[in-house]
Scaffold this motif. Structure first.
Motif, PDB file in Angstrom:
ATOM      1  N   SER A 135      -2.587  -0.450  -0.463  1.00 39.07           N
ATOM      2  CA  SER A 135      -2.557  -0.059  -1.871  1.00 39.07           C
ATOM      3  C   SER A 135      -2.100  -1.231  -2.732  1.00 39.07           C
ATOM      4  CB  SER A 135      -1.600   1.123  -2.061  1.00 39.07           C
ATOM      5  OG  SER A 135      -1.363   1.364  -3.432  1.00 39.07           O
ATOM      6  N   THR A 136      -2.590  -1.267  -3.985  1.00 40.75           N
ATOM      7  CA  THR A 136      -2.199  -2.343  -4.900  1.00 40.75           C
ATOM      8  C   THR A 136      -0.872  -2.027  -5.583  1.00 40.75           C
ATOM      9  OG1 THR A 136      -3.498  -1.299  -6.676  1.00 40.75           O
ATOM     10  CG2 THR A 136      -4.595  -2.994  -5.353  1.00 40.75           C
ATOM     11  N   LYS A 137      -0.389  -0.798  -5.459  1.00 42.26           N
ATOM     12  CA  LYS A 137       0.877  -0.410  -6.073  1.00 42.26           C
ATOM     13  C   LYS A 137       2.048  -0.903  -5.220  1.00 42.26           C
ATOM     14  CE  LYS A 137      -0.582   2.240  -9.547  1.00 42.26           C
ATOM     15  NZ  LYS A 137      -0.185   2.095 -10.950  1.00 42.26           N
ATOM     16  N   THR A 138       3.207  -1.062  -5.856  1.00 35.34           N
ATOM     17  CA  THR A 138       4.406  -1.335  -5.077  1.00 35.34           C
ATOM     18  C   THR A 138       4.722  -0.090  -4.255  1.00 35.34           C
ATOM     19  OG1 THR A 138       5.920  -0.521  -6.793  1.00 35.34           O
ATOM     20  CG2 THR A 138       5.291  -2.853  -6.880  1.00 35.34           C
ATOM     21  N   ARG A 139       5.459  -0.278  -3.163  1.00 41.28           N
ATOM     22  CA  ARG A 139       5.767   0.856  -2.298  1.00 41.28           C
ATOM     23  C   ARG A 139       6.557   1.927  -3.039  1.00 41.28           C
ATOM     24  NH1 ARG A 139       7.995  -2.700   2.784  1.00 41.28           N
ATOM     25  NH2 ARG A 139       6.181  -4.071   2.960  1.00 41.28           N
ATOM     26  N   SER A 140       7.556   1.507  -3.804  1.00 42.42           N
ATOM     27  CA  SER A 140       8.386   2.473  -4.516  1.00 42.42           C
ATOM     28  C   SER A 140       7.551   3.302  -5.488  1.00 42.42           C
ATOM     29  CB  SER A 140       9.506   1.758  -5.281  1.00 42.42           C
ATOM     30  OG  SER A 140      10.381   1.106  -4.398  1.00 42.42           O
ATOM     31  N   ARG A 141       6.618   2.661  -6.165  1.00 43.39           N
ATOM     32  CA  ARG A 141       5.762   3.375  -7.119  1.00 43.39           C
ATOM     33  C   ARG A 141       4.833   4.342  -6.392  1.00 43.39           C
ATOM     34  NH1 ARG A 141       5.235   4.464 -12.703  1.00 43.39           N
ATOM     35  NH2 ARG A 141       3.075   5.074 -13.065  1.00 43.39           N
ATOM     36  N   LEU A 142       4.279   3.910  -5.270  1.00 44.89           N
ATOM     37  CA  LEU A 142       3.377   4.773  -4.513  1.00 44.89           C
ATOM     38  C   LEU A 142       4.123   5.986  -3.954  1.00 44.89           C
ATOM     39  CD1 LEU A 142       0.462   5.081  -3.592  1.00 44.89           C
ATOM     40  CD2 LEU A 142       1.030   3.785  -1.525  1.00 44.89           C
ATOM     41  N   VAL A 143       5.362   5.771  -3.503  1.00 44.93           N
ATOM     42  CA  VAL A 143       6.185   6.895  -3.041  1.00 44.93           C
ATOM     43  C   VAL A 143       6.429   7.869  -4.187  1.00 44.93           C
ATOM     44  CG1 VAL A 143       8.504   7.561  -2.293  1.00 44.93           C
ATOM     45  CG2 VAL A 143       7.314   5.698  -1.146  1.00 44.93           C
ATOM     46  N   LEU A 144       6.752   7.336  -5.365  1.00 46.51           N
ATOM     47  CA  LEU A 144       7.015   8.184  -6.525  1.00 46.51           C
ATOM     48  C   LEU A 144       5.784   9.019  -6.879  1.00 46.51           C
ATOM     49  CD1 LEU A 144       9.111   8.884  -8.747  1.00 46.51           C
ATOM     50  CD2 LEU A 144       7.995   7.141 -10.157  1.00 46.51           C
ATOM     51  N   GLU A 145       4.609   8.401  -6.840  1.00 42.35           N
ATOM     52  CA  GLU A 145       3.381   9.132  -7.151  1.00 42.35           C
ATOM     53  C   GLU A 145       3.112  10.228  -6.110  1.00 42.35           C
ATOM     54  OE1 GLU A 145      -0.140   7.085  -8.536  1.00 42.35           O
ATOM     55  OE2 GLU A 145       1.036   5.247  -8.798  1.00 42.35           O
ATOM     56  N   SER A 146       3.365   9.907  -4.841  1.00 41.89           N
ATOM     57  CA  SER A 146       3.144  10.916  -3.798  1.00 41.89           C
ATOM     58  C   SER A 146       4.109  12.080  -3.953  1.00 41.89           C
ATOM     59  CB  SER A 146       3.287  10.281  -2.411  1.00 41.89           C
ATOM     60  OG  SER A 146       4.630   9.902  -2.137  1.00 41.89           O
ATOM     61  N   GLN A 147       5.342  11.791  -4.368  1.00 41.00           N
ATOM     62  CA  GLN A 147       6.333  12.849  -4.584  1.00 41.00           C
ATOM     63  C   GLN A 147       5.962  13.703  -5.793  1.00 41.00           C
ATOM     64  OE1 GLN A 147       9.564  10.080  -4.799  1.00 41.00           O
ATOM     65  NE2 GLN A 147      10.280  10.489  -2.718  1.00 41.00           N
ATOM     66  N   ALA A 148       5.452  13.056  -6.848  1.00 37.00           N
ATOM     67  CA  ALA A 148       5.011  13.799  -8.034  1.00 37.00           C
ATOM     68  C   ALA A 148       3.834  14.698  -7.688  1.00 37.00           C
ATOM     69  CB  ALA A 148       4.622  12.817  -9.141  1.00 37.00           C
ATOM     70  N   PHE A 149       2.883  14.164  -6.936  1.00 31.94           N
ATOM     71  CA  PHE A 149       1.704  14.941  -6.546  1.00 31.94           C
ATOM     72  C   PHE A 149       2.109  16.125  -5.680  1.00 31.94           C
ATOM     73  CE2 PHE A 149      -2.248  15.815  -4.222  1.00 31.94           C
ATOM     74  CZ  PHE A 149      -3.171  15.766  -5.256  1.00 31.94           C
TER      75      PHE A 149
END
Length: 244
Positions: A135-149
């Motif tokens: 993924s092109t996102k930082t890990r922390s951001r991708l985790v945050l998006e997965s948690q939001a989803f």
């Protein structure tokens, strides 16, 4: 006592021979057996430090390159998925099913993970360990998006996927657009009402607070999670983290 001493000496000599003649195979065996150790990550850490003397790298875990166990990859050794802390033996079948799927968007990744029985804690561990660094996102951001989803209802998830070309694949930006525009869902009702957004925000707050702490020290965050989940850090050393 002499026979006992001789047996140990014989075993030590054979071990040294195998270690220096067949280092990849030797260290692979040590890593594979680490799961039976009371503290497997300490074993992995010790092996990682010694591998450099043999010109061998311990490659990071990759969801689509790693085997379930440690494996030899060229001149190096690839980290095994089931050795990531938090990935239990019960999760292995789910990971195998997940690996067999193809994805066109992050939404599909998040949806498939849930469909395969991979809960949010396992998905977060995979991301923070770097196993999904494609993924092109930082890990922390991708985790945050997965948690939001994960907090969204099935109806909300369906509509964000349906209208991803309109709102984009960043789930947080998509939610913001939906609230600001009052966008309608496929049933001609608002995708997310303001009252529902308040409920979502309360559940999301702790995740957001953690993200805010991690994003300001991204290198240190990656270093900490890698050490905690893998037993070693492959992206940064501690000195580099404090030179930011």
């Amino acid at each position: 006592n002499k026979s006992h001493s001789f047996a140990y000496a014989d075993l030590a000599a054979k071990t040294v021979f195998l270690k220096y003649k067949y280092p990849k195979e030797f260290f692979l065996s040590v890593l594979e057996s680490s799961e039976f150790d009371p503290d497997p990550l300490s074993v992995i850490s010790a092996v990682h430090e010694e591998l450099a003397d043999f010109g061998i790298r311990l490659l990071p875990p990759s969801l689509f390159k790693s085997d379930i166990n440690f494996s030899i990859e060229g001149d190096n050794i690839r980290y095994g998925l089931n050795s990531i802390k938090g990935i239990s033996s019960k999760s292995i079948e789910s990971l195998v099913a997940f690996r067999g799927k193809s994805f066109d968007s992050k939404y599909e990744v998040f949806t498939a993970a849930k469909g395969c029985g991979i809960n949010i804690s396992i998905l977060s561990a995979l991301i923070q360990a770097g196993a999904m660094d494609e993924s092109t996102k930082t890990r922390s951001r991708l985790v945050l998006e997965s948690q939001a989803f994960n907090i969204l209802t099935d109806r909300e998830k369906r509509n964000f996927i349906l209208f991803k070309d309109r709102f984009g694949e960043d789930i947080l930006e998509a939610i913001s657009q939906v609230i600001n525009t009052g966008a309608l869902a496929d049933d001609n009702r608002p995708i997310m009402k303001p009252s529902r957004f308040e409920t979502f925000s309360k559940k999301f707050k702790n995740y957001r607070d953690m993200y805010d702490k991690n994003k300001s020290h991204q290198k240190l965050s990656n270093w900490w999670y890698e050490n905690s989940l893998l037993g070693y850090s492959y992206s940064h050393d501690l000195k580099e983290c404090f030179e930011e």
